[in-house]
Design a protein around this motif. Structure first.
Motif, short mmCIF file in Angstrom:
data_model
loop_
_atom_site.label_atom_id
_atom_site.label_comp_id
_atom_site.label_asym_id
_atom_site.label_seq_id
_atom_site.Cartn_x
_atom_site.Cartn_y
_atom_site.Cartn_z
N LYS A 119 -4.34 -0.53 2.26
CA LYS A 119 -3.39 -1.37 3.08
C LYS A 119 -3.39 -0.71 4.11
O LYS A 119 -2.68 -1.38 5.49
N VAL A 120 -2.98 0.30 3.65
CA VAL A 120 -2.53 1.63 4.80
C VAL A 120 -3.62 2.10 5.34
O VAL A 120 -3.71 3.59 4.64
N VAL A 121 -4.16 2.21 6.71
CA VAL A 121 -4.75 3.25 7.00
C VAL A 121 -4.79 3.66 7.93
O VAL A 121 -4.54 3.71 8.55
N ASP A 122 -4.66 4.97 7.14
CA ASP A 122 -3.96 6.39 7.59
C ASP A 122 -4.34 7.50 6.92
O ASP A 122 -4.84 7.34 5.59
N ALA A 165 -3.03 13.14 1.39
CA ALA A 165 -2.15 13.72 0.15
C ALA A 165 -2.92 13.43 -1.29
O ALA A 165 -2.06 14.04 -2.08
N ILE A 166 -2.38 11.54 -1.37
CA ILE A 166 -3.40 11.30 -2.99
C ILE A 166 -3.61 11.58 -2.92
O ILE A 166 -4.27 11.97 -4.29
N PHE A 167 -5.45 12.06 -2.91
CA PHE A 167 -6.70 12.21 -3.39
C PHE A 167 -6.13 13.61 -3.69
O PHE A 167 -6.24 14.81 -4.88
N GLU A 168 -5.52 14.33 -2.53
CA GLU A 168 -5.26 16.38 -3.22
C GLU A 168 -4.05 16.32 -4.56
O GLU A 168 -3.93 16.95 -5.34
N GLY A 189 0.41 -1.14 0.37
CA GLY A 189 0.22 -0.09 -0.05
C GLY A 189 1.10 1.63 0.14
O GLY A 189 0.43 1.82 -0.18
N THR A 190 2.21 1.06 0.49
CA THR A 190 2.99 1.91 0.41
C THR A 190 3.75 3.33 -1.11
O THR A 190 3.51 2.13 -2.21
N GLY A 191 4.01 3.86 -0.59
CA GLY A 191 5.08 4.73 -1.74
C GLY A 191 4.30 4.93 -3.36
O GLY A 191 4.23 5.72 -4.14
N GLY A 192 2.83 5.35 -2.83
CA GLY A 192 1.82 6.14 -4.55
C GLY A 192 1.75 7.56 -4.31
O GLY A 192 2.41 7.68 -5.81
N GLN A 231 -13.15 2.08 6.38
CA GLN A 231 -13.02 3.05 7.21
C GLN A 231 -12.32 3.86 6.81
O GLN A 231 -13.01 5.52 6.42
N LEU A 232 -11.59 3.67 5.02
CA LEU A 232 -11.19 4.79 4.53
C LEU A 232 -12.15 5.14 3.72
O LEU A 232 -12.10 6.67 3.65
N LEU A 233 -12.93 4.36 3.23
CA LEU A 233 -14.47 4.63 2.29
C LEU A 233 -15.28 5.77 3.29
O LEU A 233 -15.48 7.03 2.83
N GLU A 234 -15.48 5.17 4.66
CA GLU A 234 -16.48 6.43 4.76
C GLU A 234 -15.49 7.80 5.29
O GLU A 234 -16.23 8.81 4.86
N TRP A 235 -14.15 7.93 5.73
CA TRP A 235 -13.52 9.15 5.49
C TRP A 235 -13.29 10.04 3.80
O TRP A 235 -13.74 11.66 4.14
N ALA A 236 -13.34 9.10 3.19
CA ALA A 236 -13.45 9.46 1.58
C ALA A 236 -14.49 10.63 1.68
O ALA A 236 -14.64 11.25 0.61
N ALA A 237 -15.76 9.86 1.72
CA ALA A 237 -17.15 10.16 2.09
C ALA A 237 -17.17 11.54 2.57
O ALA A 237 -17.64 12.63 2.13
#
Ligand SMILES: [Zn+2]
Length: 323
Positions: A214-217, A223-226, A187-190, A248-254
């Motif tokens: 894989k990285v729940v941060d 930062a990726i979305f930005e 999940g890293t290095g994106g 969890q990440l989907l909730e945050w993205a929403a």
């Protein structure tokens, strides 16, 4: 002449709007090669079982899938085309190169120049994929073209080995308009991947990053979305008894208003993940059990439609090429 966007499937080019409900990172076919030599569970080449698996997912609503196996990793474009003809599910094939664990320490790509790599990837996109999957020096092209360049990135960002491959893919994108898709190791290095590709002239919205859930941060994902790139969350069924990090990440993205950059996939690259091989959860999972779980967390039909339909139609469309 006005440029008309398209998605390049194994059976020909289609309008992006015709793609429909799409899994954005799949492995419908893995026919031998180094991955299977390392792990026999990766072998996916039984046309009857794969047809049954894809039909069950189509019954649940699946209309398209992007097959993310790149060159010399067990591609069989004729088998992908056969599956698409049998099930009427749109399938997109990839070119590019996988993570170095799947190409190995003495691979031909390590002796190729950046321009030579770009020419090989571009030929898969513009002419047709090699029947022999670039396993050797003799190339015999099928009539099936690649619709995405898949890049395997190393832990923490592109390694010395990865960099020329990423730059070659950027050149192919600028030449052909083909979309780019990366594997993020663990999940890293994106962010480093996006930086390298945009630095080589690729617009961020032409890039999608997989396995990042894989990285729940939350900060990493913000930062990726930005950056403007798309993500593919493809870990939905892999959390066992732990809290589901994908949800969890989907909730945050929403909450953060970023669902316009999220796509979903299963990355179900093993027999033991497919119902037709006696495995779990089966390819239909995202549209059945996991859609129920998303619904329960407030990701309603409209939100899911963005991730399954609207975003793939943009992320996997070819870009207009500057002439
Ligand atoms: Zn994969």
């Amino acid at each position: 002449m006005t440029f008309v966007p398209f998605v390049r499937t194994v059976l020909g080019d289609i309008a992006p709007a015709a793609l429909g409900v799409t899994y954005a990172h799949e492995h419908l076919v893995i026919d031998g090669g180094r991955p299977v030599a390392i792990e026999p569970d990766f072998q996916l080449n039984d046309v009857e079982r794969l047809t049954a698996e894809l039909r069950a997912a189509a019954t649940a609503g699946l209309e398209a899938a992007i097959d993310m196996m790149p060159a010399d990793c067990g591609r069989n474009p004729e088998l992908l085309a056969e599956l698409s003809r049998r099930t009427r599910v749109h399938l997109v094939a990839a070119t590019g190169l996988h993570h170095e664990k799947f190409t190995g320490p003495v691979h031909w790509s390590l002796r190729a120049t950046e321009d030579e790599l770009a020419d090989l990837f571009a030929a898969d996109v513009e002419t047709a994929i090699d029947e022999r999957d670039y396993t050797g020096p003799i190339v015999r092209r099928t009539s099936i073209r690649a619709g995405v360049v898949k890049l395997g990135g190393s832990l923490g960002g592109p390694s010395e080995r990865d960099r020329p491959i990423f730059r070659a893919a950027a050149a192919v994108h600028l030449r052909t308009g083909v979309p780019l898709h990366t594997h993020c190791e663990a999940g890293t290095g994106g962010l480093e991947q996006v930086r390298l590709l945009t630095g080589a002239g690729v617009a961020p919205e032409r890039i999608s990053l997989s396995h990042v859930d894989k990285v729940v941060d939350r900060g990493y994902h913000r930062a990726i979305f930005e950056s403007g790139a798309f993500v593919v969350y493809d870990q939905a069924f892999r959390w066992g008894d732990a809290a589901n990090g994908t949800l969890q990440l989907l909730e945050w993205a929403a909450e953060d208003g970023h669902l316009g950059q999220v796509m979903l996939g299963l990355d179900a690259a093993r027999q033991s993940y497919l119902a037709a091989y006696g495995g779990w959860p089966g390819l239909a999972f995202l549209l059945l059990g996991f859609s129920d779980q998303m619904e329960a967390r407030g990701l309603d039909a409209a939100a899911r439609r963005r991730m399954f339909v609207d975003n793939p139609a943009r992320a996997f469309a070819f870009a207009e090429v500057a002439r």
